[in-house]
Design a protein around this motif. Structure first.
Motif, short mmCIF file in Angstrom:
data_model
loop_
_atom_site.label_atom_id
_atom_site.label_comp_id
_atom_site.label_asym_id
_atom_site.label_seq_id
_atom_site.Cartn_x
_atom_site.Cartn_y
_atom_site.Cartn_z
N PHE A 1 0.81 -1.21 0.00
CA PHE A 1 0.00 0.00 0.00
C PHE A 1 0.85 1.27 0.00
O PHE A 1 0.68 2.14 -0.85
CB PHE A 1 -1.00 -0.02 1.16
N ARG A 2 1.77 1.39 0.93
CA ARG A 2 2.58 2.61 0.98
C ARG A 2 3.57 2.70 -0.19
O ARG A 2 3.71 3.75 -0.81
CB ARG A 2 3.38 2.68 2.28
N ASN A 3 4.25 1.60 -0.47
CA ASN A 3 5.34 1.67 -1.44
C ASN A 3 4.91 1.40 -2.88
O ASN A 3 5.36 2.09 -3.79
CB ASN A 3 6.46 0.73 -1.02
N VAL A 4 4.06 0.42 -3.11
CA VAL A 4 3.64 0.13 -4.48
C VAL A 4 2.50 1.07 -4.89
O VAL A 4 2.60 1.76 -5.91
CB VAL A 4 3.22 -1.36 -4.64
N LEU A 5 1.43 1.13 -4.10
CA LEU A 5 0.28 1.95 -4.49
C LEU A 5 0.57 3.45 -4.37
O LEU A 5 0.31 4.21 -5.30
CB LEU A 5 -0.95 1.60 -3.64
N ALA A 6 1.13 3.88 -3.24
CA ALA A 6 1.30 5.32 -2.99
C ALA A 6 2.71 5.83 -3.28
O ALA A 6 2.96 7.03 -3.15
CB ALA A 6 0.93 5.63 -1.54
#
Length: 167
Positions: A69-74
């Motif tokens: 979530f933090r690294n790939v998506l955002a």
């Protein structure tokens, strides 16, 4: 574990809400499997030679939440929480691990992930890992699979610790 307080999976909601409810149900299942255990019990490993423990699973899933979530998506570029000096992951090394810290980190990552999912314009919102592209739909589906697999491990670990079985 008779007092089941897990998120109810939505049966007739829109796609994003349905996927998010399934993921929250799996997150709640992990918390339920760990509830009421002492720090020592949480560190109990599976049958040898495995080093798997419930606390290791909580720490691993905190890393997975952060990564997807933090690294790939955002694209936040956040480093992992638990690393060895050589940079390899250390989430399963729990001999001296603090359960309160692990659960606080995991819960914080889950909450941040919920916020990112709610804020995304659509399930087609892309995330990137290097040159690879993943839709939010794929990430949510993968995370449901990730939790479901590890919750199966959690079932076996909990049964080994104190005989508790269940959903």
């Amino acid at each position: 574990m008779d007092n089941d307080q897990r998120t109810t999976t939505l049966r007739t909601a829109a796609e994003r809400d349905t996927l998010a409810s399934f993921l929250d149900h799996q997150r709640d299942t992990l918390a339920m499997k760990c509830a009421g255990l002492t720090p020592g019990q949480l560190r109990t490993r599976a049958l040898q030679p495995s080093g798997l423990s419930l606390l290791g699973l909580v720490r691993h899933l905190a890393e997975v939440e952060r990564s997807w979530f933090r690294n790939v998506l955002a694209d936040e570029g956040r480093p992992g929480f638990w690393k060895h000096p050589d940079g390899s992951f250390a989430e399963f090394d729990v001999d001296d691990a603090d359960p309160d810290e692990a659960f606080a980190v995991w819960r914080g990552e889950c909450e941040h992930a919920r916020e990112l999912v709610a804020a995304a314009p659509s399930l087609e919102t892309p995330g990137h890992y290097g040159e690879e592209v993943f839709s939010l739909r794929w990430i949510l589906t993968h995370m449901i699979e990730e939790y479901a697999r590890h919750n199966g491990h959690a079932d076996l670990l909990r049964e080994h610790i104190d005989g508790t079985t269940g959903e």
